[in-house]
Design a protein around this motif. Structure first.
Motif, PDB file in Angstrom:
ATOM      1  N   PHE A  41       0.822  -1.093  -0.050  1.00  0.00           N
ATOM      2  CA  PHE A  41       0.026   0.100   0.032  1.00  0.00           C
ATOM      3  C   PHE A  41       0.827   1.295   0.135  1.00  0.00           C
ATOM      4  N   VAL A  42       2.014   1.224   0.845  1.00  0.00           N
ATOM      5  CA  VAL A  42       2.777   2.421   0.824  1.00  0.00           C
ATOM      6  C   VAL A  42       3.434   2.694  -0.273  1.00  0.00           C
ATOM      7  N   GLY A  43       3.948   1.473  -0.849  1.00  0.00           N
ATOM      8  CA  GLY A  43       4.583   1.756  -2.513  1.00  0.00           C
ATOM      9  C   GLY A  43       3.540   2.386  -3.425  1.00  0.00           C
ATOM     10  N   ALA A  44       2.426   1.880  -3.370  1.00  0.00           N
ATOM     11  CA  ALA A  44       1.292   2.234  -4.360  1.00  0.00           C
ATOM     12  C   ALA A  44       0.952   3.819  -4.288  1.00  0.00           C
ATOM     13  N   ILE A  45       1.035   4.064  -2.932  1.00  0.00           N
ATOM     14  CA  ILE A  45       0.703   5.622  -2.584  1.00  0.00           C
ATOM     15  C   ILE A  45       2.079   6.450  -3.018  1.00  0.00           C
ATOM     16  N   SER A  91       2.615  10.124 -20.044  1.00  0.00           N
ATOM     17  CA  SER A  91       1.234   9.708 -19.533  1.00  0.00           C
ATOM     18  C   SER A  91       1.296   8.177 -19.803  1.00  0.00           C
ATOM     19  N   GLU A  92       1.898   7.620 -20.751  1.00  0.00           N
ATOM     20  CA  GLU A  92       1.827   6.127 -20.886  1.00  0.00           C
ATOM     21  C   GLU A  92       2.582   5.312 -19.971  1.00  0.00           C
ATOM     22  N   ARG A  93       3.662   6.242 -19.608  1.00  0.00           N
ATOM     23  CA  ARG A  93       4.715   5.564 -18.334  1.00  0.00           C
ATOM     24  C   ARG A  93       3.955   5.518 -17.147  1.00  0.00           C
ATOM     25  N   TYR A  94       3.222   6.707 -16.922  1.00  0.00           N
ATOM     26  CA  TYR A  94       2.619   6.830 -15.494  1.00  0.00           C
ATOM     27  C   TYR A  94       1.396   5.799 -15.503  1.00  0.00           C
ATOM     28  N   GLY A  95       0.573   5.524 -16.782  1.00  0.00           N
ATOM     29  CA  GLY A  95      -0.305   4.518 -16.643  1.00  0.00           C
ATOM     30  C   GLY A  95       0.161   3.155 -16.414  1.00  0.00           C
ATOM     31  N   THR A  96       1.465   2.748 -16.919  1.00  0.00           N
ATOM     32  CA  THR A  96       1.972   1.735 -16.674  1.00  0.00           C
ATOM     33  C   THR A  96       2.450   1.581 -15.341  1.00  0.00           C
ATOM     34  N   LEU A  97       3.109   2.490 -14.545  1.00  0.00           N
ATOM     35  CA  LEU A  97       3.420   2.355 -13.227  1.00  0.00           C
ATOM     36  C   LEU A  97       2.114   2.369 -12.402  1.00  0.00           C
ATOM     37  N   SER A  98       1.200   3.214 -12.658  1.00  0.00           N
ATOM     38  CA  SER A  98      -0.115   3.116 -11.862  1.00  0.00           C
ATOM     39  C   SER A  98      -0.799   1.511 -11.901  1.00  0.00           C
ATOM     40  N   ALA A  99      -0.832   1.089 -12.967  1.00  0.00           N
ATOM     41  CA  ALA A  99      -1.502  -0.225 -13.382  1.00  0.00           C
ATOM     42  C   ALA A  99      -0.467  -1.116 -12.156  1.00  0.00           C
ATOM     43  N   ARG A 100       0.656  -1.254 -12.414  1.00  0.00           N
ATOM     44  CA  ARG A 100       1.441  -1.947 -11.558  1.00  0.00           C
ATOM     45  C   ARG A 100       0.988  -1.678  -9.929  1.00  0.00           C
ATOM     46  N   ALA A 101       1.023  -0.569  -9.742  1.00  0.00           N
ATOM     47  CA  ALA A 101       0.778  -0.043  -8.345  1.00  0.00           C
ATOM     48  C   ALA A 101      -0.670  -0.761  -7.881  1.00  0.00           C
ATOM     49  N   PHE A 106      -4.158  -4.664  -5.091  1.00  0.00           N
ATOM     50  CA  PHE A 106      -5.045  -5.729  -5.016  1.00  0.00           C
ATOM     51  C   PHE A 106      -4.638  -6.939  -4.561  1.00  0.00           C
ATOM     52  N   PHE A 107      -3.462  -7.401  -4.688  1.00  0.00           N
ATOM     53  CA  PHE A 107      -2.880  -8.735  -4.248  1.00  0.00           C
ATOM     54  C   PHE A 107      -2.407  -8.543  -2.729  1.00  0.00           C
ATOM     55  N   GLY A 108      -1.886  -7.327  -2.207  1.00  0.00           N
ATOM     56  CA  GLY A 108      -1.669  -7.169  -0.843  1.00  0.00           C
ATOM     57  C   GLY A 108      -3.037  -7.016  -0.171  1.00  0.00           C
ATOM     58  N   PHE A 138       4.539 -10.922  -8.637  1.00  0.00           N
ATOM     59  CA  PHE A 138       4.673 -10.526 -10.166  1.00  0.00           C
ATOM     60  C   PHE A 138       4.686  -8.948 -10.217  1.00  0.00           C
ATOM     61  N   PRO A 139       3.670  -8.236  -9.694  1.00  0.00           N
ATOM     62  CA  PRO A 139       4.181  -6.836  -9.946  1.00  0.00           C
ATOM     63  C   PRO A 139       5.213  -6.027  -9.141  1.00  0.00           C
ATOM     64  N   HIS A 140       5.590  -6.824  -8.046  1.00  0.00           N
ATOM     65  CA  HIS A 140       6.916  -6.186  -7.208  1.00  0.00           C
ATOM     66  C   HIS A 140       8.091  -6.531  -8.058  1.00  0.00           C
ATOM     67  N   ILE A 141       7.905  -7.683  -8.606  1.00  0.00           N
ATOM     68  CA  ILE A 141       9.228  -7.793  -9.395  1.00  0.00           C
ATOM     69  C   ILE A 141       9.330  -6.813 -10.514  1.00  0.00           C
ATOM     70  N   LEU A 142       8.221  -6.843 -11.368  1.00  0.00           N
ATOM     71  CA  LEU A 142       8.405  -5.450 -12.188  1.00  0.00           C
ATOM     72  C   LEU A 142       8.702  -4.203 -11.767  1.00  0.00           C
ATOM     73  N   ILE A 143       8.190  -3.986 -10.430  1.00  0.00           N
ATOM     74  CA  ILE A 143       8.335  -2.649  -9.804  1.00  0.00           C
ATOM     75  C   ILE A 143      10.001  -2.590  -9.430  1.00  0.00           C
ATOM     76  N   ALA A 144      10.388  -3.653  -8.795  1.00  0.00           N
ATOM     77  CA  ALA A 144      11.693  -3.633  -8.272  1.00  0.00           C
ATOM     78  C   ALA A 144      12.882  -3.631  -9.359  1.00  0.00           C
ATOM     79  N   GLY A 145      12.308  -3.976 -10.805  1.00  0.00           N
ATOM     80  CA  GLY A 145      13.433  -4.137 -11.808  1.00  0.00           C
ATOM     81  C   GLY A 145      13.278  -3.097 -12.712  1.00  0.00           C
ATOM     82  N   ASP A 146      12.623  -1.783 -12.400  1.00  0.00           N
ATOM     83  CA  ASP A 146      12.096  -0.737 -13.389  1.00  0.00           C
ATOM     84  C   ASP A 146      12.534   0.479 -13.036  1.00  0.00           C
ATOM     85  N   TYR A 147      13.569   0.709 -12.354  1.00  0.00           N
ATOM     86  CA  TYR A 147      14.337   2.039 -11.909  1.00  0.00           C
ATOM     87  C   TYR A 147      13.221   2.991 -11.084  1.00  0.00           C
TER      88      TYR A 147
END
Length: 197
Positions: A41-45, A91-101, A106-108, A138-147
């Protein structure tokens, strides 16, 4: 008349009619699932509050590490194409990051709910907790490897590690024994479980 000195079989209800105390492994499981969910939740915020500025910084950080991401161009050449092109990329990048968050939240949340359901060691709850924990990776692996910025990276790392620990702790033997004991106690003392949490 003599009385047998044989101990009751393992897992039998104590003679007092009280259920055995909840093992510390289930308390630890609940604490770990709460920690994992809070980390997600904190990461998504952080992602949501970073907004498009955070997404822009993410593009800049990624392009420094991997210049080939820009198809031979640079940030300057992309910005020179016009503000709309750069804004669209951000905007496209923000959409990707928001979807992962959003997936991480959801899984949290699933992990937290099934962690609460597993407080009595129920097998079905531990199975669903395990599935949620694996999917949460899965989303955390993507987030952790995405600068991502360091705070987002660290919260994702914490969420991943605690999700793995939750699976391990969830399947420790005392949890299954406690669930069997509660089931036996409920069968022998109908209505006695109503006051127990």
């Amino acid at each position: 008349m003599s009385h047998s000195q044989v101990a009751p079989p393992q897992g039998a209800t104590p003679p007092t009619g009280r259920a055995a105390g909840r093992p510390g492994t289930l308390t630890a499981l609940l604490a770990i699932t709460v920690l994992s969910a809070v980390s997600a939740f904190v990461g998504a915020i952080l992602v949501y509050t970073g907004g498009k500025e955070g997404a822009e910084q993410n593009i800049l950080d990624a392009s420094k590490a991997h210049p080939d991401l820009l198809d031979g161009g640079t940030i300057s050449t992309i910005k020179a194409l016009g503000p709309n092109v750069w804004d669209e990329a951000v905007s496209e990048r923000y959409g990707t990051l928001s979807a992962r968050a959003g997936m991480a939240v959801f899984f949290g949340l699933c992990l937290l709910v099934f962690g609460l359901c597993a407080r009595n060691g129920a097998t079905w709850a531990r199975v669903l907790l395990t599935i949620s924990a694996v999917l949460a990776l899965f989303p955390h692996i993507l987030i952790a490897g995405d600068y991502e910025p360091d705070p987002v990276f660290l919260t994702s790392l914490a969420a991943m590690l605690t999700a793995v620990v939750a699976v391990v702790v969830g399947w420790l033997p005392p949890n299954g024994r406690y669930a069997k004991h509660l089931k036996l106690h409920k069968q022998q003392h109908p209505g006695a479980m109503a006051g127990q949490s």
